[in-house]
Enzyme design. Sequence first.
Site, PDB file in Angstrom:
ATOM      1  N   ASP A  29       1.187  -1.314  -0.571  1.00 18.06           N
ATOM      2  CA  ASP A  29       0.364  -0.093   0.122  1.00 18.06           C
ATOM      3  C   ASP A  29       1.122   1.506  -0.235  1.00 18.06           C
ATOM      4  OD1 ASP A  29      -2.252   2.239   0.239  1.00 18.06           O
ATOM      5  OD2 ASP A  29      -3.467   1.126   1.816  1.00 18.06           O
ATOM      6  N   GLU A  85      -9.907   7.545   4.854  1.00 19.14           N
ATOM      7  CA  GLU A  85      -8.685   6.965   5.297  1.00 19.14           C
ATOM      8  C   GLU A  85      -8.751   7.827   6.660  1.00 19.14           C
ATOM      9  OE1 GLU A  85      -5.482   5.717   3.621  1.00 19.14           O
ATOM     10  OE2 GLU A  85      -5.710   6.437   1.518  1.00 19.14           O
TER      11      GLU A  85
END
Length: 584
Positions: A273, A470
């Site tokens: 990621d 997020e």
Amino acid sequence: MMRYQDPALPVAERVDDLLARMSLDEKIGQMTQAERLESDEADVTAYRLGSVLSGGGSVPEPNAPKTWADMYDGLQRAALRTPLGIPILYGVDAVHGHGNVVGATVFPHNIGLGATRDPGLVREIGAAVAREVTGTGITWNFAPCLGVVRNPRWGRTYESFGELSELPVVMTSYIAGLQGPRVGPPPSVMATAKHYIGDGGTDDGDDQGDTRLSEAELRVLHLPPFLAALRLGVGSIMISLSAWNGVKVHGHRYLITDVLKNELGFTGIVVSDWNGLDEIFGRDEFTGEEVRAAINAGIDMVMVPERWRQFIDVLREEVKAGRVPMSRIDDANRRILTKKFEQGLFEHPLTDRSYLELIGSDEHRALARRAVAASQVVLKNEAGLLPLAPGARRIFVAGRAADDIGMQCGGWTISWQGSPGAITDGTTILEGVRAAAGPDATVVHDAGGAGIDSSFDVAIAVVGEEPYAEDEGDLPGDMGLEACDLETIARLREAGVPVVVVLVSGRPLDIAAELPGWDAFVAAWLPGTEGDGVADVLFGAVPASGRLPVTWMRSTDQLPINDGDGQVPLFPYGYGLSLDSGES
Ligand code: BGC
Ligand code: BGC
């Protein structure tokens, strides 16, 4: 023609032939994924980059489907100019539709899809998203998120299909929709099961935090969606930025190589990621130690958005010093090249522009509208207020989210965080209400509720959360409605008119204290661009059928609260009224 260029040969033979021709630099290039803003066509050629990505909101100008296709083709041509002509994989977060692209269809975020309990519908959505992504040439989607959300404080709650693994498990049908029966040529788009593993189980719902569970618990709760994804032949798996019992998953050889690759037999691409190497050992930026740990743990494609040049140099040093074995580099390359061959990228590297016109097409929007209607969860309906009857009635619509595409869409829409406002094309909930109420109705709208009086038959307050993505969406403290939303609802109530509250949010909020004053309450989640799907349920054109994919807390003191933990929630997992009977 060289053997790897022969489409008649089996993929494995083509991979072997190509690999034997590649230098170390070419192999390292294949493993490197740069951000499009941090690299250009010349870099793709010079550094033999294997992949480029658009982060959230990393968009070409003007942001329109054709510009995307032109950008993609430009980068792809740059890759074809390398001596071996290996095409790039372009990756994007089409997590609820091709959401970076103005004009694309934006579907409900995963939490709403979880509420539909309809894997067939979700498969159709996956296929539609694949067609829209294909219209811009792109062949790799960083979706779906298969995280099992255990605490709504998590800022990515809306990216989860639900709090029990059974929901993400069945909704892996999204992968079958995106990829088709296997990773293949367009309109098959390679899916990414993310984020392996435990992203939704961190302490306090802290994004990128620590998931503290025994291995047995981890396997029971967080592994099943990935097992389901593997059964569907998912092409790639993204590693979670979180830790398991204090150890960052990005450096976790046991979880990545021993479990995922060896025990479970995953043969696709393991992708890291965003800057996921950086924090493996708690530093700000990666060093040789992190690169070694990540590659030796089993990561194949490395998302190094900005510092990709440094990554190439560091990995080369690690290999030359013998600290990363050549066998690991070859394994990573085999996995990456296999997917490129399976996609037919060597034969058809450029955009098939016949798909361009499907972006935001009427059919896709109709599908999204169906999904929105199916995702509405009616949680309260006093005196059979819902469904509202169309016809000669006076309806007042208020609330910040009533006439706002950006609010409906949430994060990962046009920009990374998303934003309120007319950011893309679509139908707002207000527009949907106007159409559903019919020509004989009087619909009056004021966001703050000004102008409400007792002459109205009903008031609809569409309130909720401003977009986020997020960790910016983590809610460590209060989880109630904003003061302005509470004021709007209070103003409507003072007029003595029955009030329907429609909550546009990525998760359950702390509303137990207010609920007694609301006549009806509907969780609309983050429906996306087709707000008329909300009105379809409010006015009974579609029967309410959505069921909660998460437990709704009575107060934040209960968090975490999950099905089966013995706590008494406000609304249990699976709750939702059917409007006809008024019973669950
Ligand atoms: C997110 C991923 C996403 C990636 C690329 C990361 O910050 O955690 O879900 O795929 O960025 O945008
Ligand atoms: C990117 C996102 C990414 C995030 C991670 C943003 O700048 O646009 O794609 O997930 O950074 O921090």
